[in-house]
Scaffold this motif. Structure first.
Motif, PDB file in Angstrom:
ATOM      1  N   UNK A 194      44.413  24.320  27.614  1.00  9.70           N
ATOM      2  CA  UNK A 194      45.517  25.092  27.017  1.00  9.70           C
ATOM      3  C   UNK A 194      46.299  25.774  28.129  1.00  9.70           C
ATOM      4  N   UNK A 195      47.581  26.015  27.886  1.00  7.29           N
ATOM      5  CA  UNK A 195      48.379  26.724  28.894  1.00  7.29           C
ATOM      6  C   UNK A 195      49.230  27.794  28.214  1.00  7.29           C
ATOM      7  N   UNK A 196      49.589  28.807  28.998  1.00  6.93           N
ATOM      8  CA  UNK A 196      50.388  29.932  28.484  1.00  6.93           C
ATOM      9  C   UNK A 196      51.569  30.134  29.434  1.00  6.93           C
ATOM     10  N   UNK A 197      52.771  30.272  28.875  1.00  9.56           N
ATOM     11  CA  UNK A 197      53.937  30.407  29.756  1.00  9.56           C
ATOM     12  C   UNK A 197      54.930  31.430  29.244  1.00  9.56           C
ATOM     13  N   UNK A 198      55.894  31.725  30.108  1.00  9.02           N
ATOM     14  CA  UNK A 198      57.023  32.579  29.736  1.00  9.02           C
ATOM     15  C   UNK A 198      58.288  31.728  29.877  1.00  9.02           C
ATOM     16  N   UNK A 199      59.095  31.685  28.824  1.00  8.16           N
ATOM     17  CA  UNK A 199      60.356  30.933  28.885  1.00  8.16           C
ATOM     18  C   UNK A 199      61.382  31.761  29.664  1.00  8.16           C
ATOM     19  N   UNK A 200      62.207  31.064  30.470  1.00  8.01           N
ATOM     20  CA  UNK A 200      63.151  31.768  31.352  1.00  8.01           C
ATOM     21  C   UNK A 200      64.570  31.747  30.785  1.00  8.01           C
ATOM     22  N   UNK A 201      65.321  32.794  31.096  1.00  7.05           N
ATOM     23  CA  UNK A 201      66.689  32.884  30.550  1.00  7.05           C
ATOM     24  C   UNK A 201      67.731  32.199  31.437  1.00  7.05           C
ATOM     25  N   UNK A 202      67.625  32.365  32.750  1.00  9.63           N
ATOM     26  CA  UNK A 202      68.706  31.906  33.643  1.00  9.63           C
ATOM     27  C   UNK A 202      68.616  30.403  33.928  1.00  9.63           C
TER      28      UNK A 202
ATOM     29  N   UNK B 285      66.790  31.486  49.146  1.00 10.54           N
ATOM     30  CA  UNK B 285      67.514  32.136  48.058  1.00 10.54           C
ATOM     31  C   UNK B 285      66.519  32.705  47.060  1.00 10.54           C
ATOM     32  N   UNK B 286      66.925  33.759  46.350  1.00 12.89           N
ATOM     33  CA  UNK B 286      66.079  34.290  45.274  1.00 12.89           C
ATOM     34  C   UNK B 286      66.833  34.099  43.968  1.00 12.89           C
ATOM     35  N   UNK B 287      66.193  33.411  43.037  1.00  8.43           N
ATOM     36  CA  UNK B 287      66.789  33.207  41.721  1.00  8.43           C
ATOM     37  C   UNK B 287      66.126  34.207  40.772  1.00  8.43           C
ATOM     38  N   UNK B 288      66.917  35.091  40.190  1.00  8.22           N
ATOM     39  CA  UNK B 288      66.351  36.160  39.355  1.00  8.22           C
ATOM     40  C   UNK B 288      66.431  35.763  37.874  1.00  8.22           C
ATOM     41  N   UNK B 289      65.257  35.546  37.263  1.00 15.48           N
ATOM     42  CA  UNK B 289      65.202  35.147  35.849  1.00 15.48           C
ATOM     43  C   UNK B 289      64.475  36.222  35.049  1.00 15.48           C
ATOM     44  N   UNK B 290      64.768  36.262  33.757  1.00 16.00           N
ATOM     45  CA  UNK B 290      63.994  37.136  32.874  1.00 16.00           C
ATOM     46  C   UNK B 290      63.458  36.305  31.723  1.00 16.00           C
TER      47      UNK B 290
END
Ligand code: PMV
Length: 330
Positions: free
Chosen positions: A32-40, A312-317
């Motif tokens: 099983x896996x658990x994730x967070x969906x990203x906005x950007x 580069x830093x990609x900032x996602x929430x």
């Protein structure tokens, strides 16, 4: 016969690594896996079935899709045709709305958007029973991107047919930040598809699988309680555990660059010396995802930008799930 969908990429806190053969040669995840969906980091995909085509045609960011991607797209589209009883091929355009051209996995967002758009274009039922297996045919992690917020993907239980994917908590529950330190934009030399198939060759796989139920419990509890130190601690050690399996499989998979190690060390130093709550995790590539709270994002970004090799830093929430749009790409 034309539909457009949008989906976000996701970052796994408990990683999916390794497959086994299920009934009818289907590839099933070992864990099983658990994730967070990203906005950007999102993808828009338009699908149109047309009678003038002799094969499925696909562009990514306005260029012909590379052969490896085309092969997976055709696998999904063949299944869609089979389910819908269609004999037409499709025109497919996909655009990644990432601030950078490459460097962040786009297969999860791409295949979630493709599953949604193709399902509607073919007139199929738009329910998880149809969408989840289609997304998985493209890329396993894509099924998690169908949902927003925090998502759990579990393999089918013994004797049961399909995998289950569900939202644990919505994106509003806990807006975390994922700072993606982009170190290297090159295509990875070994695809995750190949890596999943050879996971069993690692002597460490058994130990990892035995510990994952406990790790998943800790991660889910930390999400429920919005407990960043507990989440971060579990996420870091889980990422290292997956990479230990990758490194010790045959042939050995070492996705890291020198800068990957530099970012790991910097994240630990930021925590210990400056008390900043930030934690790393790494997928099948050299880039490092740094999970932190919105209030600390600026200070962590500044520190990461100073590391040699960070381009580069990609900032996602935390982002919403896949959805249809009325803005077709063609
Ligand atoms: O969905 P795939 O086949 O690209 O595999 C994803 C593998 C990892 O990104 C390393 C882990 C995960 O669960 O996303």
């Amino acid at each position: 016969m034309k539909a457009t969908a949008n989906a976000g990429s996701n970052i796994a806190f408990v990683k999916y690594w390794g497959v086994r053969k299920g009934p009818r040669d289907r590839q099933l995840p070992l864990n099983s896996s658990v994730s967070m969906t990203l906005d950007v980091a999102r993808t828009t995909t338009t699908v149109e079935f047309a009678s003038d085509l002799k094969t499925d045609r696909c562009t990514i960011n306005s260029r012909p899709a590379p052969p490896e991607a085309i092969q997976r797209v055709r696998r999904v589209m063949s299944r869609v045709r089979q389910l819908a009883g269609l004999n037409q091929f499709a025109r497919i355009a996909s655009v990644n709305h990432f601030p950078t051209a490459a460097g962040v996995a786009s297969s999860a967002s791409g295949f979630a958007a493709l599953a949604l758009a193709a399902t509607r274009a073919a007139g199929l039922r738009e329910d998880p029973k149809t969408l989840v297996p289609l997304a998985i045919l493209g890329s396993g992690s894509a099924c998690r991107s169908l949902y927003g917020g925090y998502v759990l993907w579990s393999p089918p239980r013994a004797g049961r047919q399909g995998a289950s994917v569900r939202q644990i908590k919505s994106e509003d529950h806990w807006p975390l930040v994922d700072l993606v330190a982009i170190l290297n934009r090159k295509r990875k030399p070994v695809t995750s598809e190949q890596g999943h198939r050879q996971a069993w060759t690692s002597p460490l796989l058994e130990g990892r699988l035995a510990s994952l139920a406990r790790v998943a419990r800790t991660v889910k509890k930390a999400i429920h309680e919005r407990d960043l130190p507990s989440l971060g601690d579990a996420v870091e050690s889980e990422a290292l555990c997956m990479h230990a399996v990758m490194m010790t499989s045959r042939p050995s998979l070492l996705y890291w660059d020198a800068a990957t190690v530099a970012v790991i060390k910097a994240v630990r130093a930021l925590r210990i010396r400056r008390g900043l709550p930030c934690y790393f995790t790494i997928d099948a590539g050299p880039n490092v995802h740094v999970i932190t709270a919105p209030e600390q994002a600026e200070a962590v970004t500044r520190a990461l930008k100073r590391i040699d090799g960070v381009q580069e830093i990609l900032c996602c929430s935390t982002g919403r799930g896949a959805y249809y749009t009325n803005a077709p790409l063609f």
